[in-house]
Scaffold this motif. Structure first.
Motif, PDB file in Angstrom:
ATOM      1  N   ASP A 446       1.032  -1.247   0.032  1.00 51.65           N
ATOM      2  CA  ASP A 446       0.210  -0.005   0.139  1.00 51.65           C
ATOM      3  C   ASP A 446       0.757   1.153   0.058  1.00 51.65           C
ATOM      4  O   ASP A 446       0.327   2.394  -0.499  1.00 51.65           O
ATOM      5  CB  ASP A 446      -1.103   0.245   1.244  1.00 51.65           C
ATOM      6  N   ALA A 447       1.970   1.276   0.605  1.00 57.25           N
ATOM      7  CA  ALA A 447       2.874   2.366   0.536  1.00 57.25           C
ATOM      8  C   ALA A 447       3.238   2.815  -0.813  1.00 57.25           C
ATOM      9  O   ALA A 447       3.371   3.766  -1.074  1.00 57.25           O
ATOM     10  CB  ALA A 447       4.448   1.763   1.301  1.00 57.25           C
ATOM     11  N   HIS A 448       3.303   1.810  -1.952  1.00 58.48           N
ATOM     12  CA  HIS A 448       3.709   2.361  -3.071  1.00 58.48           C
ATOM     13  C   HIS A 448       2.442   2.812  -3.775  1.00 58.48           C
ATOM     14  O   HIS A 448       2.490   4.166  -4.170  1.00 58.48           O
ATOM     15  CB  HIS A 448       3.688   0.985  -4.179  1.00 58.48           C
ATOM     16  N   LYS A 449       1.289   2.653  -3.440  1.00 62.55           N
ATOM     17  CA  LYS A 449       0.013   3.250  -4.010  1.00 62.55           C
ATOM     18  C   LYS A 449      -0.065   4.652  -3.098  1.00 62.55           C
ATOM     19  O   LYS A 449      -0.642   5.430  -3.875  1.00 62.55           O
ATOM     20  CB  LYS A 449      -1.278   2.254  -3.437  1.00 62.55           C
ATOM     21  N   VAL A 450       0.241   4.784  -2.022  1.00 67.58           N
ATOM     22  CA  VAL A 450       0.188   6.063  -1.206  1.00 67.58           C
ATOM     23  C   VAL A 450       1.024   7.146  -2.233  1.00 67.58           C
ATOM     24  O   VAL A 450       0.501   8.293  -2.463  1.00 67.58           O
ATOM     25  CB  VAL A 450       0.714   5.937  -0.009  1.00 67.58           C
ATOM     26  N   ILE A 451       2.023   6.695  -2.398  1.00 66.92           N
ATOM     27  CA  ILE A 451       3.205   7.774  -3.311  1.00 66.92           C
ATOM     28  C   ILE A 451       2.559   8.030  -4.404  1.00 66.92           C
ATOM     29  O   ILE A 451       2.621   8.955  -4.832  1.00 66.92           O
ATOM     30  CB  ILE A 451       4.394   7.118  -3.061  1.00 66.92           C
ATOM     31  N   GLU A 452       2.222   6.854  -5.255  1.00 69.91           N
ATOM     32  CA  GLU A 452       1.626   6.937  -6.502  1.00 69.91           C
ATOM     33  C   GLU A 452       0.352   7.944  -6.761  1.00 69.91           C
ATOM     34  O   GLU A 452       0.394   8.808  -7.427  1.00 69.91           O
ATOM     35  CB  GLU A 452       1.131   5.663  -7.212  1.00 69.91           C
ATOM     36  N   GLU A 453      -0.479   8.021  -5.791  1.00 73.95           N
ATOM     37  CA  GLU A 453      -1.701   8.705  -5.788  1.00 73.95           C
ATOM     38  C   GLU A 453      -1.268   9.943  -5.444  1.00 73.95           C
ATOM     39  O   GLU A 453      -1.808  10.927  -6.242  1.00 73.95           O
ATOM     40  CB  GLU A 453      -2.635   7.952  -4.661  1.00 73.95           C
ATOM     41  N   PHE A 454      -0.498  10.470  -4.489  1.00 78.84           N
ATOM     42  CA  PHE A 454      -0.012  11.696  -4.337  1.00 78.84           C
ATOM     43  C   PHE A 454       0.764  12.291  -5.500  1.00 78.84           C
ATOM     44  O   PHE A 454       0.525  13.644  -5.473  1.00 78.84           O
ATOM     45  CB  PHE A 454       0.894  11.688  -2.868  1.00 78.84           C
ATOM     46  N   MET A 455       1.735  11.484  -6.033  1.00 84.38           N
ATOM     47  CA  MET A 455       2.296  12.114  -7.154  1.00 84.38           C
ATOM     48  C   MET A 455       1.302  12.247  -8.419  1.00 84.38           C
ATOM     49  O   MET A 455       1.465  13.272  -9.093  1.00 84.38           O
ATOM     50  CB  MET A 455       3.313  10.907  -7.803  1.00 84.38           C
ATOM     51  N   ILE A 456       0.428  11.536  -8.673  1.00 86.16           N
ATOM     52  CA  ILE A 456      -0.882  11.787  -9.738  1.00 86.16           C
ATOM     53  C   ILE A 456      -1.463  13.009  -9.328  1.00 86.16           C
ATOM     54  O   ILE A 456      -1.676  13.916 -10.140  1.00 86.16           O
ATOM     55  CB  ILE A 456      -1.766  10.526  -9.765  1.00 86.16           C
ATOM     56  N   LEU A 457      -1.707  13.357  -8.105  1.00 85.00           N
ATOM     57  CA  LEU A 457      -2.552  14.653  -7.646  1.00 85.00           C
ATOM     58  C   LEU A 457      -1.450  15.720  -7.854  1.00 85.00           C
ATOM     59  O   LEU A 457      -2.097  16.788  -8.354  1.00 85.00           O
ATOM     60  CB  LEU A 457      -2.808  14.414  -5.928  1.00 85.00           C
ATOM     61  N   ALA A 458      -0.347  15.617  -7.606  1.00 88.29           N
ATOM     62  CA  ALA A 458       0.748  16.961  -8.008  1.00 88.29           C
ATOM     63  C   ALA A 458       0.679  17.086  -9.419  1.00 88.29           C
ATOM     64  O   ALA A 458       1.017  18.066  -9.858  1.00 88.29           O
ATOM     65  CB  ALA A 458       1.939  16.480  -7.282  1.00 88.29           C
ATOM     66  N   ASN A 459       0.896  15.936 -10.293  1.00 87.34           N
ATOM     67  CA  ASN A 459       0.829  16.095 -11.591  1.00 87.34           C
ATOM     68  C   ASN A 459      -0.194  16.717 -12.128  1.00 87.34           C
ATOM     69  O   ASN A 459      -0.162  17.635 -13.023  1.00 87.34           O
ATOM     70  CB  ASN A 459       1.078  14.830 -12.255  1.00 87.34           C
ATOM     71  N   VAL A 460      -1.516  16.450 -11.803  1.00 84.51           N
ATOM     72  CA  VAL A 460      -2.820  17.049 -12.243  1.00 84.51           C
ATOM     73  C   VAL A 460      -2.719  18.757 -11.686  1.00 84.51           C
ATOM     74  O   VAL A 460      -3.287  19.565 -12.458  1.00 84.51           O
ATOM     75  CB  VAL A 460      -3.989  16.404 -11.398  1.00 84.51           C
ATOM     76  N   ALA A 461      -2.406  19.065 -10.487  1.00 80.36           N
ATOM     77  CA  ALA A 461      -2.423  20.165 -10.108  1.00 80.36           C
ATOM     78  C   ALA A 461      -1.456  21.248 -10.928  1.00 80.36           C
ATOM     79  O   ALA A 461      -1.661  22.246 -11.104  1.00 80.36           O
ATOM     80  CB  ALA A 461      -1.705  20.314  -8.489  1.00 80.36           C
ATOM     81  N   ALA A 462      -0.101  20.273 -11.348  1.00 88.97           N
ATOM     82  CA  ALA A 462       1.001  21.338 -12.143  1.00 88.97           C
ATOM     83  C   ALA A 462       0.253  21.476 -13.425  1.00 88.97           C
ATOM     84  O   ALA A 462       0.382  22.684 -13.745  1.00 88.97           O
ATOM     85  CB  ALA A 462       2.107  20.292 -12.508  1.00 88.97           C
ATOM     86  N   ALA A 463      -0.633  20.495 -14.063  1.00 85.58           N
ATOM     87  CA  ALA A 463      -1.263  20.798 -15.396  1.00 85.58           C
ATOM     88  C   ALA A 463      -2.335  21.893 -15.282  1.00 85.58           C
ATOM     89  O   ALA A 463      -2.420  22.873 -15.981  1.00 85.58           O
ATOM     90  CB  ALA A 463      -1.716  19.634 -15.882  1.00 85.58           C
ATOM     91  N   GLU A 464      -3.097  21.893 -14.219  1.00 82.02           N
ATOM     92  CA  GLU A 464      -4.072  22.790 -14.014  1.00 82.02           C
ATOM     93  C   GLU A 464      -3.540  24.102 -13.538  1.00 82.02           C
ATOM     94  O   GLU A 464      -3.982  25.177 -14.390  1.00 82.02           O
ATOM     95  CB  GLU A 464      -5.146  22.217 -12.986  1.00 82.02           C
ATOM     96  N   GLU A 465      -2.384  24.240 -12.890  1.00 75.68           N
ATOM     97  CA  GLU A 465      -1.742  25.720 -12.532  1.00 75.68           C
ATOM     98  C   GLU A 465      -1.280  26.336 -13.926  1.00 75.68           C
ATOM     99  O   GLU A 465      -1.589  27.480 -13.925  1.00 75.68           O
ATOM    100  CB  GLU A 465      -0.838  25.394 -11.671  1.00 75.68           C
ATOM    101  N   LEU A 466      -0.622  25.756 -14.715  1.00 74.84           N
ATOM    102  CA  LEU A 466      -0.057  26.115 -15.954  1.00 74.84           C
ATOM    103  C   LEU A 466      -1.215  26.668 -16.833  1.00 74.84           C
ATOM    104  O   LEU A 466      -1.168  27.677 -17.745  1.00 74.84           O
ATOM    105  CB  LEU A 466       0.814  25.343 -16.321  1.00 74.84           C
ATOM    106  N   ILE A 467      -2.067  25.636 -16.913  1.00 78.56           N
ATOM    107  CA  ILE A 467      -3.299  26.257 -17.732  1.00 78.56           C
ATOM    108  C   ILE A 467      -3.993  27.584 -17.447  1.00 78.56           C
ATOM    109  O   ILE A 467      -4.262  28.479 -18.067  1.00 78.56           O
ATOM    110  CB  ILE A 467      -4.488  25.022 -17.799  1.00 78.56           C
ATOM    111  N   LYS A 468      -4.196  27.723 -15.908  1.00 81.60           N
ATOM    112  CA  LYS A 468      -4.517  28.871 -15.588  1.00 81.60           C
ATOM    113  C   LYS A 468      -3.577  30.064 -15.661  1.00 81.60           C
ATOM    114  O   LYS A 468      -4.168  31.293 -16.013  1.00 81.60           O
ATOM    115  CB  LYS A 468      -4.929  28.558 -14.006  1.00 81.60           C
TER     116      LYS A 468
END
Length: 750
Positions: A446-468
């Motif tokens: 589950d430790a893998h999934k914790v990090i993967e999910e937070f990395m996905i969230l950060a990647n989404v935030a980066a795309a949304e931030e630059l679009i904005k």
């Protein structure tokens, strides 16, 4: 003990007992039980901390004089015994600098007083020195290297390069051969100017048989043209880099950020932290921080470092080595988020609601200090109730909040339904000599999934931030499967007894439903592999076409700039968009975005192919002494020329040539992906269980040739010999019979 210990006694006890460092451990060691005595002990510990004698980390007190595992050192003069010591270049503490002994090996270059080196450090106890250092590279020098075959001669020998594009041989003197034998694969580095028309070199590593295991990844690297030698200018720029100053960065050093990586991680470029959101308007919500190494500070647009990183596109990973995108001065030291060391970063603070949906985010350019360098198994063990000395004090303040925040993201993930493929990753375990010891599965926690999910969230935030911000960037694009691939997937599903509905807009939820149907059946792995093959290849593009597999509209790579050039571009875009410095995205970067996207998409595919070829070669070497043995497997592909079979034990893929499939002619049906015997009507399709015999294993190519023994635990029927070269006697009737048998098989399996 009836009285309090002295400060020196406390420090000495902590030095002798590095794993027992909490206040409770100290009190127990000195027999301190009363409330007043504990209060006085707490006061003494605070004084020691204020004096800088101890550093407090999550209720533990430790010696602050600790160096990162990879550090830049300055070589000192040899002592009276001839031993070579070094001092740490990055040492900002008031205490005495640690004593570091350099452990050299025969192939290391000569080191002298004043030389700067990059070294891997290992703390030692009970000796007259604090660390032992093993050389990674001498800074300021970048000798040209070559991979080739050694040809012995009376006065030494020559190295003939394996790269077909390089026809220049190197001359090796007798004292530089490392006793290499004629015909061995060797690594060599240039040591002097040309003599008699040939450059002079010395051998730095003997790799043995060119077809042997230690040669496998090196040959793949050269075969696919992956650059593995940094130009002098690139090394010079990296070696001249200094730690990033605080400047106008936001100070994040009070945050309890931790890195969680594989146990053998070579770099640490992401750190995480989660905590309950104190805002009463967001009950059950969490705040999640993701901090990423600020590579953009060191790799400036247009620099030699930048050009080389763009050329490589990404790091390439092999079972026995890594070909990094950046020199190890950066990737292993200045850009790596080592424990208890100040490191520059770009970070995002995200607010999640009780269902894991991101409510808001904020990006910043900061300075952080990781409180611990952890690995996945270590974290999972702590959460499961078996913490060690490092994770025990981190459980409540750091680890449990991470898992609590992750639990909420499961709700948001279930809503968006990303593609839920389950493909266990196989790990090739090598001996020190490079021989394959076993082929295991990577443990998935589950430790893998914790990090993967937070990395996905950060990647989404980066795309949304630059679009904005309306700042150009590179999106990570994954388009939906083509109609042809989707139809092939549907055929395999139906042949296995499952359904994939037609006539609707394809969503990942439909594919997940198909995966759910096959779960815990004999077709589980087959459906996952077939679905993966039906997917399009993800790529980079300045235009946003969404990410089908993750079911996300906006997605960009932000979290791994040490090993992916795409992430460095996104970092520069954030720096430019927020005006954080002069090292952001330039006009030239923007003009070349489309070309950059194609370049790094191509280098990514190149690395994937080289890594896959290397794995195939290692597996062939592993199986080469088992030729003649029988193996269980499953048909994973059908072509006119034969069958592909994935072996259960190792995951290796082998070919059964059509000539060795029974004694009859087989008709190939590309629509149903089946082979049908003209005489017996035997139909062979994807997913069927087979028993095969290994007849040939070629490590140099990675090829495995198999012979078919049984299908679905039944021996092959005896068919007649094929009639001439014209195919089956009645191909039309054979095709009709194949479809009829397919319908019967489908009904029976349902």
């Amino acid at each position: 003990m009836e009285q309090l210990p002295s400060k020196s006694q406390i420090v000495q006890w902590l030095t002798d007992n590095p794993t027992l460092t909490s206040k409770r451990d100290i009190a127990r060691a000195f027999g301190i039980k009363g409330g007043d005595m504990r209060i006085e002990l707490k006061r003494m510990l605070k004084e020691l901390e204020a004096e800088g004698t101890l550093v407090k980390k999550q209720r533990h007190f430790r010696d602050p004089d600790a160096l990162p595992p990879v550090s830049i050192l300055k070589v000192e003069a040899p002592d009276a015994d001839g031993d070579l010591f070094a001092s740490a270049v990055e040492w900002n503490e008031d205490a005495d600098a640690p004593r570091i002994l350099i452990i050299t090996k025969k192939s290391d270059p000569a080191l002298g007083q004043g030389d700067r080196i990059l070294a891997r450090l290992e703390p030692v106890g009970g000796k007259d020195h604090d660390y032992e250092a093993r050389l990674i590279r001498k800074l300021g020098s970048n000798p040209l290297k070559l991979l080739g075959i050694f040809r012995a001669e009376s006065e030494g020998g020559r190295v003939v390069p394996v790269d077909k594009k390089n026809d220049k041989e190197w001359r090796v003197l007798r004292d530089g051969t490392m006793d290499a034998r004629d015909g061995e694969l060797v690594e060599a580095e240039q040591t002097g100017p040309k003599r008699m028309g040939l450059p002079q070199a010395r051998i730095t590593a003997r790799l043995g048989d060119p077809s042997g295991p230690r040669a496998i990844s090196l040959i793949a690297i050269h075969q696919h043209g992956i650059p593995d030698q940094f130009p002098d200018k690139v090394i010079a720029e990296a070696d001249a880099a200094n730690p990033a100053p605080m400047g106008k960065r936001e100070d994040l050093r009070d945050l309890d950020l931790v890195t969680i990586d594989p146990v053998d991680a070579r770099d640490r470029d992401d750190a995480v932290l989660a905590m309950p959101d104190p805002d009463k308007s967001n009950p059950g919500g969490h705040i999640v921080w993701v901090a990423i190494a600020d590579v953009a500070h060191y790799v400036r647009p247009g620099s030699a470092l930048d050009r080389e990183a763009k050329k490589r596109g990404n790091s390439s990973y092999f079972p026995d080595r890594v070909v990094p995108m950046l020199p190890d001065t950066l990737s292993g030291d200045l850009c790596s988020l080592h424990e208890n060391v100040d490191r520059a970063c770009l970070a995002v603070r995200m607010v999640l609601d009780a269902h894991g949906r991101k409510l808001s985010h904020r990006f910043t350019r900061g300075m952080m200090r990781s409180v611990a360098s952890l690995n996945y198994a270590q974290v999972q063990s702590a959460i499961d109730g078996n913490p060690d000395a490092v994770t025990e004090p981190l459980l409540d303040p750091v680890l449990r909040p991470l898992y609590a925040a992750y639990e909420t993201t499961k709700h948001a993930k279930a809503e968006r339904q990303p593609l839920d493929l389950d493909l266990p990753e196989r790990k090739i375990v090598l001996s020190d000599e490079g021989k394959v010891l076993s082929v295991d599965y990577y443990e998935r926690f589950d430790a893998h999934k914790v990090i993967e999910e937070f990395m996905i969230l950060a990647n989404v935030a980066a795309a949304e931030e630059l679009i904005k911000l309306k700042t150009p960037l590179l999106f990570r694009v994954h388009e939906e499967p083509s109609p042809e691939k989707l139809e092939a997937l549907r055929e395999v599903a139906e042949a296995s007894g499952f359904t994939l509905a037609k006539g609707q807009v394809l969503k990942t939820a439909h594919l997940n439903k198909l995966l759910s149907q096959s779960q815990n059946t004999e077709f589980d792995e087959l459906m996952n592999i077939t679905m993966l093959r039906s997917m399009t290849q993800a790529y980079y593009n300045p235009q946003n076409f969404g990410h089908f597999g993750l079911a996300l509209r906006n997605y960009a790579h932000f979290t791994s700039p040490i090993r992916r050039y795409s992430d460095l571009i996104v970092h520069r875009a954030l720096i430019a968009g927020h005006r954080w410095g002069d090292d952001g995205l330039t006009a030239q970067d923007i003009e070349e975005l489309a070309d950059t996207a194609k370049q790094i998409s191509d280098t990514e595919r190149r690395s994937m192919i080289a890594e896959r070829d290397t794995t195939d070669r290692y597996l062939a070497a592993y199986l080469s002494d088992r030729v003649g043995a029988a193996f269980k497997g499953r048909v994973s592909g059908v072509q006119r020329f034969g069958l592909f079979v994935k072996l259960d034990e190792s995951g290796a893929d082998g070919l059964i040539p059509i000539r060795s499939v029974g004694r009859e002619f087989f008709h190939f049906d590309p629509d149903t992906q089946t082979l049908m015997g003209a005489d017996t009507g035997l139909t062979i399709g994807i997913g069927q269980r087979v028993t095969v015999r290994l007849t040939e294993a070629v490590p140099v190519t990675g090829g495995l040739i198999l012979e078919l023994l049984e299908i679905e635990d039944r021996a092959l029927p005896k068919g007649g010999a094929p009639r001439g070269r014209g195919g089956p006697r009645k191909p039309g009737k054979a095709a009709a019979k194949a479809k009829a048998i397919k319908r019967k098989v489908t009904r029976r399996r349902k």
